[in-house]
Design a protein around this motif. Structure first.
Motif, mmCIF file in Angstrom:
data_model
loop_
_atom_site.group_PDB
_atom_site.id
_atom_site.type_symbol
_atom_site.label_atom_id
_atom_site.label_comp_id
_atom_site.label_asym_id
_atom_site.label_seq_id
_atom_site.Cartn_x
_atom_site.Cartn_y
_atom_site.Cartn_z
ATOM 1 N N PRO A 1 -31.126 6.413 49.007
ATOM 2 C CA PRO A 1 -30.159 5.981 47.991
ATOM 3 C C PRO A 1 -29.682 4.553 48.219
ATOM 4 O O PRO A 1 -29.583 4.082 49.351
ATOM 5 C CB PRO A 1 -29.014 6.975 48.126
ATOM 6 N N ILE A 2 -29.400 3.873 47.136
ATOM 7 C CA ILE A 2 -28.909 2.505 47.184
ATOM 8 C C ILE A 2 -27.417 2.539 46.881
ATOM 9 O O ILE A 2 -26.999 3.115 45.872
ATOM 10 C CB ILE A 2 -29.654 1.638 46.166
ATOM 11 N N VAL A 3 -26.625 1.942 47.742
ATOM 12 C CA VAL A 3 -25.179 1.927 47.558
ATOM 13 C C VAL A 3 -24.823 0.798 46.597
ATOM 14 O O VAL A 3 -25.192 -0.358 46.814
ATOM 15 C CB VAL A 3 -24.462 1.728 48.911
ATOM 16 N N ILE A 4 -24.145 1.153 45.515
ATOM 17 C CA ILE A 4 -23.714 0.176 44.526
ATOM 18 C C ILE A 4 -22.202 0.322 44.368
ATOM 19 O O ILE A 4 -21.714 1.405 44.045
ATOM 20 C CB ILE A 4 -24.424 0.395 43.176
ATOM 21 N N ASN A 5 -21.478 -0.774 44.597
ATOM 22 C CA ASN A 5 -20.020 -0.706 44.486
ATOM 23 C C ASN A 5 -19.600 -0.890 43.029
ATOM 24 O O ASN A 5 -20.428 -1.096 42.142
ATOM 25 C CB ASN A 5 -19.349 -1.714 45.421
ATOM 26 N N ALA A 6 -18.305 -0.843 42.780
ATOM 27 C CA ALA A 6 -17.788 -0.888 41.406
ATOM 28 C C ALA A 6 -18.112 -2.212 40.712
ATOM 29 O O ALA A 6 -18.478 -2.229 39.538
ATOM 30 C CB ALA A 6 -16.278 -0.661 41.404
ATOM 31 N N ALA A 7 -18.005 -3.323 41.416
ATOM 32 C CA ALA A 7 -18.307 -4.627 40.809
ATOM 33 C C ALA A 7 -19.782 -4.704 40.413
ATOM 34 O O ALA A 7 -20.127 -5.253 39.364
ATOM 35 C CB ALA A 7 -17.954 -5.749 41.770
ATOM 36 N N GLN A 8 -20.636 -4.152 41.233
ATOM 37 C CA GLN A 8 -22.070 -4.162 40.911
ATOM 38 C C GLN A 8 -22.367 -3.260 39.721
ATOM 39 O O GLN A 8 -23.240 -3.578 38.904
ATOM 40 C CB GLN A 8 -22.878 -3.743 42.137
ATOM 41 N N TRP A 9 -21.647 -2.142 39.606
ATOM 42 C CA TRP A 9 -21.836 -1.287 38.426
ATOM 43 C C TRP A 9 -21.411 -2.013 37.162
ATOM 44 O O TRP A 9 -22.033 -1.871 36.117
ATOM 45 C CB TRP A 9 -21.054 0.019 38.575
ATOM 46 N N TRP A 10 -20.325 -2.779 37.247
ATOM 47 C CA TRP A 10 -19.901 -3.566 36.084
ATOM 48 C C TRP A 10 -20.977 -4.580 35.705
ATOM 49 O O TRP A 10 -21.218 -4.839 34.526
ATOM 50 C CB TRP A 10 -18.573 -4.264 36.351
ATOM 51 N N THR B 1 -32.185 -5.909 40.067
ATOM 52 C CA THR B 1 -32.881 -6.658 41.112
ATOM 53 C C THR B 1 -31.940 -7.628 41.810
ATOM 54 O O THR B 1 -32.035 -7.823 43.023
ATOM 55 C CB THR B 1 -34.073 -7.424 40.511
ATOM 56 N N LEU B 2 -31.032 -8.243 41.067
ATOM 57 C CA LEU B 2 -30.068 -9.142 41.693
ATOM 58 C C LEU B 2 -29.133 -8.400 42.641
ATOM 59 O O LEU B 2 -28.664 -8.961 43.628
ATOM 60 C CB LEU B 2 -29.253 -9.873 40.629
ATOM 61 N N ILE B 3 -28.846 -7.143 42.343
ATOM 62 C CA ILE B 3 -27.976 -6.343 43.206
ATOM 63 C C ILE B 3 -28.705 -5.951 44.486
ATOM 64 O O ILE B 3 -28.198 -6.108 45.580
ATOM 65 C CB ILE B 3 -27.470 -5.099 42.454
ATOM 66 N N ASP B 4 -29.918 -5.432 44.338
ATOM 67 C CA ASP B 4 -30.700 -5.005 45.504
ATOM 68 C C ASP B 4 -32.176 -5.078 45.139
ATOM 69 O O ASP B 4 -32.625 -4.390 44.229
ATOM 70 C CB ASP B 4 -30.318 -3.581 45.908
ATOM 71 N N ARG B 5 -32.916 -5.882 45.851
ATOM 72 C CA ARG B 5 -34.336 -6.078 45.537
ATOM 73 C C ARG B 5 -35.166 -4.801 45.705
ATOM 74 O O ARG B 5 -36.222 -4.666 45.128
ATOM 75 C CB ARG B 5 -34.930 -7.188 46.387
ATOM 76 N N LYS B 6 -34.693 -3.869 46.511
ATOM 77 C CA LYS B 6 -35.442 -2.628 46.726
ATOM 78 C C LYS B 6 -35.161 -1.588 45.651
ATOM 79 O O LYS B 6 -35.797 -0.545 45.619
ATOM 80 C CB LYS B 6 -35.106 -2.048 48.093
ATOM 81 N N ALA B 7 -34.217 -1.862 44.750
ATOM 82 C CA ALA B 7 -33.831 -0.867 43.752
ATOM 83 C C ALA B 7 -34.911 -0.683 42.684
ATOM 84 O O ALA B 7 -35.222 0.443 42.311
ATOM 85 C CB ALA B 7 -32.515 -1.267 43.094
ATOM 86 N N VAL B 8 -35.467 -1.752 42.184
ATOM 87 C CA VAL B 8 -36.433 -1.652 41.087
ATOM 88 C C VAL B 8 -37.749 -1.026 41.536
ATOM 89 O O VAL B 8 -38.267 -0.133 40.859
ATOM 90 C CB VAL B 8 -36.633 -3.027 40.418
ATOM 91 N N PRO B 9 -38.337 -1.426 42.677
ATOM 92 C CA PRO B 9 -39.566 -0.752 43.087
ATOM 93 C C PRO B 9 -39.381 0.743 43.363
ATOM 94 O O PRO B 9 -40.329 1.509 43.270
ATOM 95 C CB PRO B 9 -39.987 -1.480 44.362
#
Length: 97
Positions: free
Chosen positions: A19-28, A70-78
Motif C-alpha cells: 500500500p502507498i500512504v497518501i496524506n490528506a494534502a495529497q488526496w486533495w 505520479t507526482l505523489i509517488d512514482r511507484k503508485a502508477v506502475p
C-alpha cells in the motif's frame, strides 16, 4: 494478491500488495487533478471535430490524474498496471480492428 478460488490469475485491480500512504494534502491534489481532467473532457475544444480532437480529450482525461498520482509517488502508477502478455496484446489488436 491471490484468492483461493482464482489461483494463477491476476487480481483486479492490479495491486502489488504494497500500500502507498497518501496524506490528506495529497488526496486533495489527486481530487483537484480529477476535477481538471473532467473539465478537460467536457469543455469544447477548437479542433473537436478533427480526427485527433476527441482523442486528445480522452487521453488528457486519463493522463492528468495519473500524472498527479505520479507526482505523489512514482511507484503508485506502475502498481496499477501489469506487464502486458501476448493475450493482452491480442485483445488490444482485436478491439482496435
Amino acid at each position: 494478491m491471490r484468492t483461493p478460488t482464482a489461483q494463477g490469475r491476476r487480481d483486479f485491480p492490479f495491486y502489488n500488495g504494497k500500500p502507498i500512504v497518501i496524506n490528506a494534502a495529497q488526496w486533495w491534489w489527486v481530487m483537484a487533478a480529477l476535477c481538471v481532467a473532467f473539465v478537460l473532457l467536457v469543455m469544447p475544444w477548437p479542433l473537436q471535430h478533427a480526427p485527433t480532437g476527441r482523442g486528445a480529450q480522452a487521453v488528457l482525461s486519463c493522463a492528468v490524474p495519473l500524472a498527479a498520482l505520479t507526482l505523489i509517488d512514482r511507484k503508485a502508477v506502475p502498481a496499477l498496471f501489469h506487464r502486458p502478455t501476448l493475450r493482452d496484446v491480442a485483445w488490444m489488436v482485436a478491439i482496435a480492428c
